[in-house]
Design an enzyme around this catalytic site. Structure first.
Site, PDB file in Angstrom:
ATOM      1  N   ASP A 161     -70.095  87.895  15.622  1.00 29.61           N
ATOM      2  CA  ASP A 161     -69.721  89.267  15.297  1.00 29.61           C
ATOM      3  C   ASP A 161     -69.129  90.052  16.460  1.00 29.61           C
ATOM      4  O   ASP A 161     -68.461  91.059  16.242  1.00 29.61           O
ATOM      5  CB  ASP A 161     -70.945  90.019  14.754  1.00 29.61           C
ATOM      6  CG  ASP A 161     -71.337  89.510  13.388  1.00 29.61           C
ATOM      7  OD1 ASP A 161     -70.467  89.481  12.511  1.00 29.61           O
ATOM      8  OD2 ASP A 161     -72.496  89.100  13.196  1.00 29.61           O
ATOM      9  N   HIS A 196     -78.869  84.719  18.606  1.00 32.98           N
ATOM     10  CA  HIS A 196     -78.732  83.911  17.396  1.00 32.98           C
ATOM     11  C   HIS A 196     -80.027  83.163  17.116  1.00 32.98           C
ATOM     12  O   HIS A 196     -80.713  82.758  18.042  1.00 32.98           O
ATOM     13  CB  HIS A 196     -77.573  82.909  17.526  1.00 32.98           C
ATOM     14  CG  HIS A 196     -77.087  82.461  16.199  1.00 32.98           C
ATOM     15  ND1 HIS A 196     -77.655  81.417  15.520  1.00 32.98           N
ATOM     16  CD2 HIS A 196     -76.126  82.971  15.391  1.00 32.98           C
ATOM     17  CE1 HIS A 196     -77.051  81.289  14.364  1.00 32.98           C
ATOM     18  NE2 HIS A 196     -76.124  82.222  14.245  1.00 32.98           N
TER      19      HIS A 196
END
Ligand code: COA
Length: 383
Positions: free
Chosen positions: A314, A263
């Site tokens: 996700d 991230h």
């Protein structure tokens, strides 16, 4: 001539604050806030319609306000016939995100006052988009699978209706809970790439449909929302827990990114992951598919050992949607059907900020090339 080499390029705009926002805060230390509320509290205690209301009106609704808002959302879930025809006309080979992007663009032509931007008109348009994007996704799936279109049911909540329109059967109590929490967890996330794209488009005073179309195109990419679909292809490729180590090492040796990991902002685990991991575990248990869940845990451990990175939103979202019976290529459209709430809230905030988002760049090309008329130009001159 200005010496533009004095400019500083911040590659990937990392850590650049492009505007002020009150909508959500992504704390790098692993907390996410919507309008000041911790996502952990919201996902446990409020329904996703309350979250949409919060994003659009900056406060949680009363019971009455929630009832009216839910009814308004459900009544807006229908599509103009021309948009249904537009969805039907899409080639079977097109990706659902391409169809969604085109259908939202098409929808704009059926909003006669799309350029009218009073606060009230913007909110109304936002609700319209929040309600119709899931219907576009569901309609496409029904058409692609040669199934009858389903009308929304006023007895069901908004997220329940989304699943109902998509699958054609009412959700059971576990599935209702899962889709509701999924939509809350995906509703907003600071200045992520698609939200930023929407804000750039809105900053030119373009209409909300144009901004959302930009956002959908941006979400589609595998480094953003497109990752969840790729996660499932990876899980399909790995047959047993024993294969995980070699598979991941092979990806890393080939400098390939492990989808659903890493991230830009979080230096620790994404705060949404623990909720999605729990939902995935429950659903895998209920659908007798614990092998898949155990495979995910093994991947998580191996990737963490090797790269010190964590799963992002996700990774377990993919397993969750798979357990709900959503085909892989519809994972990103489900993400869009939830993030539409955040996108529209940000578009309205950007209109209020009323400033054009237009950065500069550092030119690193050449100057003063001698001009040669076309008759005298040789291929080598253009190098
Ligand atoms: N797989 C393997 N390595 C990864 C990785 C991943 N998914 N994500 C980050 N890394 C590594 C990078 O290779 C780099 O390692 P290095 O320093 O040894 O070169 C380091 O972690 C920093 O990564 P970087 O690419 O600079 O991070 P970023 O902030 O630019 O990228 C993402 C963030 C999300 C684009 C990136 O993590 C990624 O591509 N993830 C996979 C796609 C995905 O799941 N997207 C959904 C995001 S919510």
């Amino acid at each position: 001539m200005i010496n533009n080499h004095d400019r500083v390029v911040t590659r990937g705009l990392r850590d650049v604050a492009a505007a002020e926002t009150k909508i959500s805060f992504v704390d790098p230390m692993g907390t996410l806030y919507y309008l000041g509320y911790n996502i952990d509290d919201l996902v446990e205690h409020v329904c996703s319609e309350e979250v949409v209301y919060l994003l659009l009106y900056s406060k949680l609704p009363t019971k009455n306000e929630l009832g009216e808002f839910r009814a308004q959302l459900i009544s807006e879930m229908t599509l103009p016939e021309a948009v249904i025809e537009c969805i039907k006309s899409a080639p079977k080979s097109s990706h659902p995100m391409e169809v969604l992007r085109t259908a939202v663009s098409h929808l704009s032509m059926y909003d006669s006052d799309r350029d009218y931007k009073s606060e009230q008109a913007n909110k109304k348009r936002a609700i319209r988009l929040v309600a119709k994007v899931p219907t576009i996704v569901a309609t496409l799936h029904r058409i692609r699978t040669n199934q009858q279109l389903v009308a929304p049911n006023e007895e069901f909540s908004f997220p329940e209706n989304f699943l109902y329109l998509f699958r054609g059967k009412p959700a059971d109590s576990e599935e209702k809970n899962v889709i509701d929490r999924y939509m809350t967890l995906h509703a907003d996330h600071g200045f992520n790439a698609s939200t930023f794209a929407a804000r750039v488009t809105a900053s030119t005073n373009a209409d909300m449909y144009s901004a959302v179309t930009s956002a959908i195109g941006t979400l589609k990419g595998p480094l953003h929302g497109g990752a969840s679909e790729k996660v499932m292809y990876m899980l399909d490729d790995i047959n047993t827990e024993e294969e995980v180590e070699a598979y991941i090492q092979g990806m890393l040796d080939n400098k390939r990114k492990i989808m659903g990991f890493g991230h830009r902002i979080y230096q620790t685990e994404d705060p949404r992951t623990k909720h999605l991991r729990e939902m995935a575990e429950n659903l895998c248990c209920l659908t007798d598919n614990l092998n898949l869940y155990n495979l995910c845990i093994r991947i998580e451990n191996v990737v963490h050992e090797k790269k010190n990175i964590f799963p992002n939103v996700d990774f377990y979202a993919a397993v969750t949607l798979n357990a709900l019976g959503v085909p892989f290529e519809f994972f990103t459209p489900f993400f869009a059907s939830s993030r539409i709430a955040g996108w529209t809230a940000h578009v309205i905030e950007q209109y209020e900020d009323a400033v054009l988002l237009r950065p500069s760049s550092m030119y690193v090309g050449r100057y003063g090339r001698p001009f040669v008329p076309i008759e005298k130009r040789k291929a080598a001159d253009n190098l």
